[in-house]
Design an enzyme around this catalytic site. Structure first.
Site, PDB file in Angstrom:
ATOM      1  N   HIS A 176      -1.427  -7.948   2.599  1.00 41.15           N
ATOM      2  CA  HIS A 176      -1.353  -8.451   3.980  1.00 41.15           C
ATOM      3  C   HIS A 176      -2.543  -8.043   4.846  1.00 41.15           C
ATOM      4  CE1 HIS A 176       0.287  -4.945   6.377  1.00 41.15           C
ATOM      5  NE2 HIS A 176       0.585  -4.520   5.165  1.00 41.15           N
ATOM      6  N   GLY A 232       0.809  -1.216   0.000  1.00 45.35           N
ATOM      7  CA  GLY A 232       0.000   0.000   0.000  1.00 45.35           C
ATOM      8  C   GLY A 232       0.842   1.266   0.000  1.00 45.35           C
ATOM      9  N   THR A 248      12.218  -7.699 -10.909  1.00 46.65           N
ATOM     10  CA  THR A 248      11.731  -9.078 -11.041  1.00 46.65           C
ATOM     11  C   THR A 248      10.484  -9.277 -10.188  1.00 46.65           C
ATOM     12  OG1 THR A 248      13.976  -9.829 -11.412  1.00 46.65           O
ATOM     13  CG2 THR A 248      12.389 -11.501 -10.704  1.00 46.65           C
ATOM     14  N   GLN A 299      -7.536  -0.492   3.603  1.00 46.68           N
ATOM     15  CA  GLN A 299      -8.391  -1.035   4.672  1.00 46.68           C
ATOM     16  C   GLN A 299      -9.793  -1.372   4.183  1.00 46.68           C
ATOM     17  OE1 GLN A 299      -7.489  -1.925   7.660  1.00 46.68           O
ATOM     18  NE2 GLN A 299      -5.484  -0.955   7.821  1.00 46.68           N
ATOM     19  N   SER A 340      -3.469  -3.724  -0.722  1.00 49.68           N
ATOM     20  CA  SER A 340      -2.322  -4.415  -0.126  1.00 49.68           C
ATOM     21  C   SER A 340      -2.726  -5.816   0.310  1.00 49.68           C
ATOM     22  CB  SER A 340      -1.836  -3.600   1.077  1.00 49.68           C
ATOM     23  OG  SER A 340      -0.767  -4.244   1.709  1.00 49.68           O
ATOM     24  N   CYS A 364       1.812   1.448  12.921  1.00 48.62           N
ATOM     25  CA  CYS A 364       2.994   2.179  12.475  1.00 48.62           C
ATOM     26  C   CYS A 364       3.323   3.314  13.442  1.00 48.62           C
ATOM     27  CB  CYS A 364       2.783   2.768  11.086  1.00 48.62           C
ATOM     28  SG  CYS A 364       1.693   1.822  10.084  1.00 48.62           S
ATOM     29  N   ASN A 405      -7.903   3.550   8.798  1.00 51.81           N
ATOM     30  CA  ASN A 405      -7.309   2.419   9.509  1.00 51.81           C
ATOM     31  C   ASN A 405      -7.458   2.488  11.030  1.00 51.81           C
ATOM     32  OD1 ASN A 405      -5.502   4.574   8.500  1.00 51.81           O
ATOM     33  ND2 ASN A 405      -4.065   3.732   9.982  1.00 51.81           N
TER      34      ASN A 405
HETATM   35  N1  PLP Z   1      -2.847   2.792   3.845  1.00 52.77           N
HETATM   36  C1  PLP Z   1      -3.588   2.368   4.884  1.00 52.77           C
HETATM   37  C2  PLP Z   1      -4.946   2.941   5.112  1.00 52.77           C
HETATM   38  C3  PLP Z   1      -3.076   1.405   5.758  1.00 52.77           C
HETATM   39  O1  PLP Z   1      -3.803   0.998   6.789  1.00 52.77           O
HETATM   40  C4  PLP Z   1      -1.774   0.885   5.510  1.00 52.77           C
HETATM   41  C5  PLP Z   1      -1.167  -0.087   6.431  1.00 52.77           C
HETATM   42  O2  PLP Z   1      -1.436  -0.121   7.605  1.00 52.77           O
HETATM   43  C6  PLP Z   1      -1.057   1.352   4.398  1.00 52.77           C
HETATM   44  C7  PLP Z   1      -1.632   2.315   3.595  1.00 52.77           C
HETATM   45  C8  PLP Z   1       0.289   0.843   4.082  1.00 52.77           C
HETATM   46  O3  PLP Z   1       0.189  -0.427   3.461  1.00 52.77           O
HETATM   47  P1  PLP Z   1       1.434  -1.410   3.415  1.00 52.77           P
HETATM   48  O4  PLP Z   1       1.655  -1.891   4.809  1.00 52.77           O
HETATM   49  O5  PLP Z   1       1.007  -2.504   2.495  1.00 52.77           O
HETATM   50  O6  PLP Z   1       2.587  -0.630   2.871  1.00 52.77           O
END
Ligand code: PLP
Length: 372
Positions: free
Chosen positions: A196, A70, A232, A176, A194, A316, A148
């Site tokens: 994960h 993301g 790659t 999200q 994303s 984060c 998030n």
């Molecule tokens: N954007 C939002 C709203 C997110 O919640 C997150 C991750 O917590 C990201 C971007 C970043 O994504 P990634 O962890 O895949 O870099």
């Protein structure tokens, strides 16, 4: 009991997704750019994964570009819009993820100015504010589909149509939202997703780009991803992402577990309140303020005493002592921000886990309240 309520930070990989991925580490490990059989198998599988993702987004497979996640997708959308339009104004919101806000900050050094729209106490952007903020030199509007920290869903379709009326590119960070609510090619010109967050592997994501939107290449090299993002392809991750996107489920079960948690907490803990309570929120995210309690102490007690994982602030930024800018933007006081906890549920959570949490939380909150 151990229970994981931090699915907005990341999710467990589905066992069947991992099974599919293993093959591409151990036997089908060819470079998707090679012309021999292993390379061709890898390339075919990566394209199948791209199709699964494009099916989930209702777009064409050539509109899906793989990235590392993301963050990269968000950065790329912003960078590209400025480079290709030559315009130097961007509109976003105060509650975006740092993947947007930090990139915007870095762009200011390159002469780009940004307007960050405010949100109300439910974390909602007002479409009229967007209408007023658009200028002739606006290169891009980027507003997240779902937040998030508090889960608020933005009126993406309305925001997109305002941008279309003004001929301005619209990007949404749907990291999200993807897999939880309807996000399709009709939602924006560019969409970040994303793996994960949808029970896929870490380190892989995608940027949907509507055909017709000119992109500036992100990475230069061997010309992969149509020359837009060289490097790659991490085929095992790509394959895992494809299967995860193909196994996204109906979130009504997660939604009802979340509602049960909300009712339980609000009904048994007098000093608890739910942030963005009246907003439409994505299934799974609920952010509570336990007034007078130190959130980090509660997170630690839940973790050390019961192996329950949740988060004070987003993952984060959970290690900073700064109050959450998202909660502040929703009108919480600094003290209430420091008393706020996010529970984020996912497909593996059970009713039993919610019952257990509801059984231990009220007493824990009372005892932490006394110790202050
Ligand atoms: N954007 C939002 C709203 C997110 O919640 C997150 C991750 O917590 C990201 C971007 C970043 O994504 P990634 O962890 O895949 O870099």
């Amino acid at each position: 009991m151990n229970a994981y309520f931090d699915n907005a930070a990341t999710t467990a990989v589905l066992p069947e997704v991992l099974d599919r991925m293993k093959e591409y580490f151990l036997s089908e490990y060819g470079n998707a750019g090679s012309t021999h059989i292993l390379g061709m198998n890898a390339s075919e599988s990566a394209e199948e994964a791209r199709e699964r993702i494009s099916y989930a987004l209702s777009c064409k497979s050539e509109e899906v570009f793989f990235t590392s996640g993301g963050t990269e997708s968000d950065n790329w959308a912003i960078q590209s819009a400025v480079e290709t339009t030559g315009k130097k104004h961007i509109i976003s919101s105060v509650i975006e993820h740092k993947a947007i806000l930090s990139k915007l900050q870095s762009m200011e050094k390159q002469g780009v100015t940004c307007t960050l729209l405010p949100v109300d106490t439910n974390g909602m952007v007002n479409p009229d504010d967007l209408r007023r903020a658009i200028r002739p030199d606006t290169a891009l509007v980027t507003i997240m589909a779902a937040n998030n920290e508090v889960g608020t869903i933005q009126p993406i379709n309305r925001l997109y149509s305002i941008c279309q009326e003004h001929g301005v590119l619209f990007h949404t960070d749907a990291v999200q939202a993807f897999g939880k609510i309807m996000i399709t090619a009709h939602s924006a010109d560019m969409i970040s997703i994303s793996a994960h967050k949808i029970n896929g592997p870490k380190g892989i994501g995608a940027l949907y780009v509507r055909s017709g939107v000119t992109m500036a290449p992100l990475l230069y090299g061997g010309g992969q991803e149509g020359g837009m993002r060289s490097g790659t392809l991490p085929v095992p991750l790509v394959v895992g992402f494809g299967y995860a996107a193909g196994s996204m489920m109906d979130h009504s079960r997660v939604d009802s577990l979340t509602k049960k948690l909300e009712r339980g907490i609000l009904g048994s803990i007098p000093n608890a309140s739910l942030t963005a309570a009246s907003a439409f929120r994505v299934p799974g995210i609920a952010n509570f303020c336990f007034r007078g309690i130190e959130a980090h102490s509660l997170v630690k007690s839940l973790s050390y005493r019961h192996e329950i994982c949740c988060s004070a602030g987003s993952a984060c930024s959970a290690k900073t002592t700064k109050p959450s800018y998202v909660l502040r933007a929703c009108g919480l006081s600094v003290a209430d921000c420091h008393s706020s906890i996010r529970f984020s549920l996912g497909r593996f959570n059970t009713e039993k886990e919610i019952d257990f949490l509801l059984a231990i939380l009220p007493e824990m909150v009372v005892s932490l309240g006394k110790s202050i």
